[in-house]
Scaffold this motif. Structure first.
Motif, PDB file in Angstrom:
ATOM      1  N   THR A  11       0.823  -1.216   0.000  1.00 27.74           N
ATOM      2  CA  THR A  11       0.000   0.000   0.000  1.00 27.74           C
ATOM      3  C   THR A  11       0.854   1.262   0.000  1.00 27.74           C
ATOM      4  OG1 THR A  11      -1.736  -1.166   1.226  1.00 27.74           O
ATOM      5  CG2 THR A  11      -1.822   1.244   1.191  1.00 27.74           C
ATOM      6  N   THR A  12       1.827   1.316   0.914  1.00 31.90           N
ATOM      7  CA  THR A  12       2.661   2.520   1.038  1.00 31.90           C
ATOM      8  C   THR A  12       3.482   2.772  -0.215  1.00 31.90           C
ATOM      9  OG1 THR A  12       2.832   2.111   3.428  1.00 31.90           O
ATOM     10  CG2 THR A  12       4.376   3.683   2.470  1.00 31.90           C
ATOM     11  N   ASN A  13       4.098   1.723  -0.745  1.00 29.16           N
ATOM     12  CA  ASN A  13       4.936   1.896  -1.926  1.00 29.16           C
ATOM     13  C   ASN A  13       4.114   2.203  -3.171  1.00 29.16           C
ATOM     14  OD1 ASN A  13       7.964   1.327  -1.433  1.00 29.16           O
ATOM     15  ND2 ASN A  13       6.941  -0.259  -0.241  1.00 29.16           N
ATOM     16  N   ALA A  14       2.897   1.694  -3.240  1.00 31.40           N
ATOM     17  CA  ALA A  14       2.030   2.025  -4.374  1.00 31.40           C
ATOM     18  C   ALA A  14       1.705   3.517  -4.363  1.00 31.40           C
ATOM     19  CB  ALA A  14       0.752   1.202  -4.313  1.00 31.40           C
ATOM     20  N   ILE A  15       1.401   4.051  -3.184  1.00 30.60           N
ATOM     21  CA  ILE A  15       1.099   5.487  -3.057  1.00 30.60           C
ATOM     22  C   ILE A  15       2.333   6.321  -3.394  1.00 30.60           C
ATOM     23  CG2 ILE A  15       0.465   7.321  -1.445  1.00 30.60           C
ATOM     24  CD1 ILE A  15      -1.243   5.250   0.044  1.00 30.60           C
ATOM     25  N   LEU A  16       3.498   5.928  -2.848  1.00 31.69           N
ATOM     26  CA  LEU A  16       4.731   6.679  -3.090  1.00 31.69           C
ATOM     27  C   LEU A  16       5.147   6.618  -4.563  1.00 31.69           C
ATOM     28  CD1 LEU A  16       6.853   5.720   0.059  1.00 31.69           C
ATOM     29  CD2 LEU A  16       5.652   7.868  -0.397  1.00 31.69           C
ATOM     30  N   ALA A  17       4.926   5.464  -5.195  1.00 34.97           N
ATOM     31  CA  ALA A  17       5.266   5.336  -6.610  1.00 34.97           C
ATOM     32  C   ALA A  17       4.398   6.254  -7.464  1.00 34.97           C
ATOM     33  CB  ALA A  17       5.099   3.883  -7.058  1.00 34.97           C
ATOM     34  N   THR A  51      12.556  10.690  -9.385  1.00 40.99           N
ATOM     35  CA  THR A  51      13.054   9.473 -10.029  1.00 40.99           C
ATOM     36  C   THR A  51      13.449   8.424  -8.996  1.00 40.99           C
ATOM     37  OG1 THR A  51      13.880  10.773 -11.905  1.00 40.99           O
ATOM     38  CG2 THR A  51      14.756   8.549 -11.642  1.00 40.99           C
ATOM     39  N   LEU A  52      14.180   8.848  -7.974  1.00 43.66           N
ATOM     40  CA  LEU A  52      14.590   7.918  -6.920  1.00 43.66           C
ATOM     41  C   LEU A  52      13.382   7.383  -6.159  1.00 43.66           C
ATOM     42  CD1 LEU A  52      17.754   9.719  -5.476  1.00 43.66           C
ATOM     43  CD2 LEU A  52      17.677   7.669  -6.908  1.00 43.66           C
ATOM     44  N   LEU A  53      12.416   8.251  -5.880  1.00 47.70           N
ATOM     45  CA  LEU A  53      11.215   7.831  -5.160  1.00 47.70           C
ATOM     46  C   LEU A  53      10.443   6.790  -5.956  1.00 47.70           C
ATOM     47  CD1 LEU A  53       9.277   8.210  -2.776  1.00 47.70           C
ATOM     48  CD2 LEU A  53       8.186  10.062  -4.047  1.00 47.70           C
ATOM     49  N   PHE A  54      10.272   7.027  -7.249  1.00 47.53           N
ATOM     50  CA  PHE A  54       9.550   6.082  -8.090  1.00 47.53           C
ATOM     51  C   PHE A  54      10.311   4.764  -8.207  1.00 47.53           C
ATOM     52  CE2 PHE A  54       8.706   4.322 -12.357  1.00 47.53           C
ATOM     53  CZ  PHE A  54       7.361   4.047 -12.217  1.00 47.53           C
ATOM     54  N   PHE A  55      11.643   4.835  -8.359  1.00 45.27           N
ATOM     55  CA  PHE A  55      12.458   3.630  -8.522  1.00 45.27           C
ATOM     56  C   PHE A  55      12.430   2.758  -7.265  1.00 45.27           C
ATOM     57  CE2 PHE A  55      16.697   1.683  -7.863  1.00 45.27           C
ATOM     58  CZ  PHE A  55      16.658   0.739  -8.884  1.00 45.27           C
ATOM     59  N   ILE A  56      12.676   3.367  -6.117  1.00 42.83           N
ATOM     60  CA  ILE A  56      12.730   2.606  -4.868  1.00 42.83           C
ATOM     61  C   ILE A  56      11.350   2.060  -4.509  1.00 42.83           C
ATOM     62  CG2 ILE A  56      13.220   2.729  -2.392  1.00 42.83           C
ATOM     63  CD1 ILE A  56      15.333   4.832  -2.999  1.00 42.83           C
TER      64      ILE A  56
END
Length: 264
Positions: A11-17, A51-56
């Motif tokens: 959930t968290t990474n989907a939102i951050l991506a 870019t880093l936020l989307f990649f990680i």
């Protein structure tokens, strides 16, 4: 039902991506259509951060969804580096925005490996040369001073920010007379003695007091205030990343369990 740690990471990474992708798309759009002078200051850092936020975030999302042990390990490695980087940035911001701490840690180190002048770092970096020229162009292009029109005769009673007080009006000690918010007259008895910031003031809207020392002081105070807010944001972000790292470790352990046993 997926384990709580897997669900939290997904959930968290989907939102951050999604946030990273939206920010990156906006940055590219601004770059293609030509950024303003103010946008140039944040354009490159914003693109790199997005870019880093989307990649990680994508790594964490893929690892949690498909149970890849290699990807989740790589994800945790980048999260650990992010924690170290955020800590370093937070410490640096604290030192350059706190005069007492900056003075205490300036020039510390061994041999040639010493810290610089942390106390005056912001002023030395932003209020000189090309950086200051860019800031003055940004002030001129923005609506920092333009929001006050000729109808605003009660200019002094307004709640002004540090930048507005230092850059949008002449210094109080000059004794200029205000006709309205955008036009000030010089006292006849003091015209020949005008020096410093009083001489630098111009009623031209593209100049005003942008060449004044009072403007630099106002910008310096404004930067320190915003960077202190950024410090608080960084501390909250560190807490979020640490929580993500903890959940990621749980996901990594879950990946060692056969897929069928990950559902309760």
């Amino acid at each position: 039902m997926l384990r709580l740690s897997n669900a939290a990471v997904i959930t968290t990474n989907a939102i951050l991506a999604l946030i990273g992708l939206a920010t990156l798309s906006f940055s590219i759009y601004v770059f293609v259509h030509g950024p303003s002078q103010c946008q140039r200051f944040v354009q490159n850092p914003l693109i790199v951060t997005a870019t880093l936020l989307f990649f990680i975030s994508s790594l964490g999302l893929i690892a949690a969804l498909y149970g890849s042990h290699i990807i989740i390990t790589l994800y945790l490695f980048f999260l650990f580096l992010s924690i170290l980087l955020l800590l370093a940035v937070s410490i640096f911001i604290f030192l350059v925005t706190n005069p007492t701490a900056g003075k205490a840690f300036s020039g510390k180190g061994i041999g040639h490996a010493k810290t610089g002048d942390l106390q005056n770092w912001i002023g030395n970096h932003f209020l000189r040369g090309k950086n200051w020229e860019g800031i003055t162009k940004c002030l001129s292009d923005s609506r920092v001073c333009k929001r006050f029109g000729p109808q605003d005769v009660d200019f002094d009673s307004k709640h002004l920010s540090n930048v507005q007080f230092g850059c949008c009006r002449p210094p109080v000690e000059c004794g200029f007379e205000s006709k309205n918010a955008t036009f000030w007259t010089v006292p006849e008895t003091s015209t020949a003695a005008m020096v410093g910031d009083c001489k630098a003031w111009s009623n031209t809207q593209s100049q005003l007091c942008y060449a004044c020392e009072s403007c630099k002081i106002g910008v310096l105070k404004g930067i320190r205030k915003r960077w202190r807010i950024l410090l608080l944001f960084n501390l909250l972000l560190i807490l979020l990343v640490v929580l993500l790292y903890s959940c990621g470790c749980c996901v990594r352990n879950n990946n060692r369990v056969p897929w069928k046993r990950r559902f309760l």
